[in-house]
Design a protein around this motif. Structure first.
Motif, PDB file in Angstrom:
ATOM      1  N   ILE A  41      31.080  14.230  52.628  1.00  0.00           N
ATOM      2  CA  ILE A  41      32.052  13.126  52.227  1.00  0.00           C
ATOM      3  C   ILE A  41      33.174  13.343  53.116  1.00  0.00           C
ATOM      4  N   VAL A  42      33.685  12.180  53.593  1.00  0.00           N
ATOM      5  CA  VAL A  42      35.091  12.398  54.399  1.00  0.00           C
ATOM      6  C   VAL A  42      36.122  12.567  53.509  1.00  0.00           C
ATOM      7  N   LYS A  43      37.026  13.449  53.888  1.00  0.00           N
ATOM      8  CA  LYS A  43      37.847  14.023  52.871  1.00  0.00           C
ATOM      9  C   LYS A  43      39.259  13.852  53.638  1.00  0.00           C
TER      10      LYS A  43
ATOM     11  N   TYR B   7      40.000  14.264  64.656  1.00  0.00           N
ATOM     12  CA  TYR B   7      38.859  14.885  63.881  1.00  0.00           C
ATOM     13  C   TYR B   7      38.742  14.437  62.508  1.00  0.00           C
ATOM     14  N   LEU B   8      37.566  14.536  61.931  1.00  0.00           N
ATOM     15  CA  LEU B   8      37.354  14.300  60.300  1.00  0.00           C
ATOM     16  C   LEU B   8      37.184  15.591  59.771  1.00  0.00           C
ATOM     17  N   LEU B   9      37.651  15.601  58.493  1.00  0.00           N
ATOM     18  CA  LEU B   9      37.091  16.897  57.512  1.00  0.00           C
ATOM     19  C   LEU B   9      36.358  16.371  56.781  1.00  0.00           C
TER      20      LEU B   9
ATOM     21  N   ALA C 261      28.225  22.984  50.755  1.00  0.00           N
ATOM     22  CA  ALA C 261      28.832  24.161  50.543  1.00  0.00           C
ATOM     23  C   ALA C 261      30.237  24.256  50.501  1.00  0.00           C
ATOM     24  N   TRP C 262      30.708  23.302  49.749  1.00  0.00           N
ATOM     25  CA  TRP C 262      32.186  23.285  49.541  1.00  0.00           C
ATOM     26  C   TRP C 262      32.939  24.534  49.137  1.00  0.00           C
ATOM     27  N   TYR C 263      32.370  25.420  48.594  1.00  0.00           N
ATOM     28  CA  TYR C 263      32.961  26.546  48.107  1.00  0.00           C
ATOM     29  C   TYR C 263      33.313  27.571  49.563  1.00  0.00           C
ATOM     30  N   LEU C 264      32.840  27.131  50.683  1.00  0.00           N
ATOM     31  CA  LEU C 264      32.965  27.832  51.903  1.00  0.00           C
ATOM     32  C   LEU C 264      34.390  27.015  52.719  1.00  0.00           C
TER      33      LEU C 264
END
Length: 250
Positions: free
Chosen positions: A23-25, A38-40, A45-48
Motif C-alpha cells: 500500500i502506498v504510504k 519515490y514512493l514509500l 513485512a511491515w515489521y521490517l
C-alpha cells in the motif's frame, strides 16, 4: 493528472505476480526538481519497515490501484541513500504556508497535483488566509521555490489561480530524463529548465539575511552577501539551496 490524495493509500499491484504486494504510504518529494521521486510502500513485512521504489517503476495509476512490473522494484529505505536524503529535507506540501516573493503570507496548501506520467508537480491547491475552502490552484509556472517551511510564489498569485490543470500543461517525461540536453535557440525551452532559470534570475543580486554554513563547516554565504551564480552552485552542492532561497532580501 492526479491529486496526491488519490495516490495515498492505493494498493500496489504487481503485474508479474498478479496480486497486491503493498500500500502506498508516502510520496517522497524532490524540492529542487519539484517532483515526486519515490514512493514509500508498506508490504506484508511491515515489521521490517517501509519499502521504497522509484516513481519510474509505476506503470499506471487507477482508481483500483497502482501497478508496477514486479516486486523487485521495492527495496529497503535503509539501502537507498538518495531516498533518505530527500526524507531528511522533510518537504510535505499539504499544510505548508504560501509566501509571495515579497514576503506576504498568502495562505496554505491543501493538496498538490502531479503529472502521473513523469511525477512532476503541476500545481498546488491553495486556501487563502482566512479562507474556509480552496480558492484555486497555483500553476507550476507561478511557483518559485518548494521549501520545507514555505512555498514561495509570484506576487499577486491570487490573480493567477486556475480552476484545473490541463493535460496540455504537462511536462514531457523525456525532458526529465535529459535535463542537461543542449538546445538550440530555435528549439522550445523545456518548462522545468525555464522554471529553474527564472528562479536563478530572481535570486541573483538579492542579499542573504543570515550566515549559511555547510555540514563540513564551509561558509556558503555570509549575512549581507550578494547572491551570485557561484553562491547558488555552492548552496546546491552543500544541500543548502532551499535554506538560501528562504533567507534573502532585496
Amino acid at each position: 493528472m492526479k491529486n496526491s490524495r488519490q495516490v495515498f493509500g492505493l494498493p500496489v499491484l504487481s503485474i508479474e505476480e498478479g496480486k497486491q504486494i503493498g500500500i502506498v504510504k508516502h510520496l517522497v518529494l524532490n524540492p529542487e526538481l519539484g517532483k515526486v521521486s519515490y514512493l514509500l510502500v508498506e508490504d506484508a513485512a511491515w515489521y521490517l519497515g517501509l519499502k521504497t521504489m522509484p516513481f519510474e517503476a509505476v506503470q499506471g495509476i487507477g482508481e483500483f490501484g497502482l501497478t508496477i512490473g514486479s516486486r523487485s522494484a521495492l527495496s529497503a529505505v535503509a539501502d537507498s541513500p538518495e531516498v533518505i536524503a530527500l526524507l531528511e529535507k522533510n518537504l510535505r506540501l499539504p499544510g505548508t504556508q504560501v509566501l509571495s516573493k515579497k514576503g506576504r503570507l498568502v495562505g496554505t496548501i491543501d493538496d498538490f497535483i502531479i503529472d502521473e506520467n513523469n511525477a512532476v508537480i503541476m500545481g498546488c491547491q491553495l486556501t487563502l488566509v482566512r479562507g474556509e475552502k480552496p480558492a484555486g490552484i497555483i500553476p507550476r509556472k507561478s511557483i518559485l521555490t518548494f521549501g520545507r517551511d514555505f512555498l514561495v510564489v509570484e506576487e499577486n498569485i491570487e490573480n493567477m489561480l486556475v480552476a484545473d490543470i490541463q493535460e496540455s500543461d504537462a511536462i514531457p517525461a523525456a525532458t526529465q530524463e535529459l535535463p542537461n540536453f543542449e538546445k538550440s535557440d530555435k528549439q522550445p525551452v523545456d518548462a522545468l529548465e525555464h522554471f529553474e532559470e527564472q528562479q536563478r534570475k530572481y535570486l541573483i543580486g538579492k542579499k542573504a539575511t543570515m550566515k549559511i554554513v555547510a555540514d563540513n563547516g564551509e561558509v556558503v554565504a555570509e549575512e549581507g552577501d550578494t547572491i551570485t551564480s557561484e553562491m547558488i552552485e555552492r548552496a546546491k552542492a552543500a544541500d543548502r539551496y532551499i535554506q538560501l532561497t528562504l533567507n534573502i532580501r532585496d
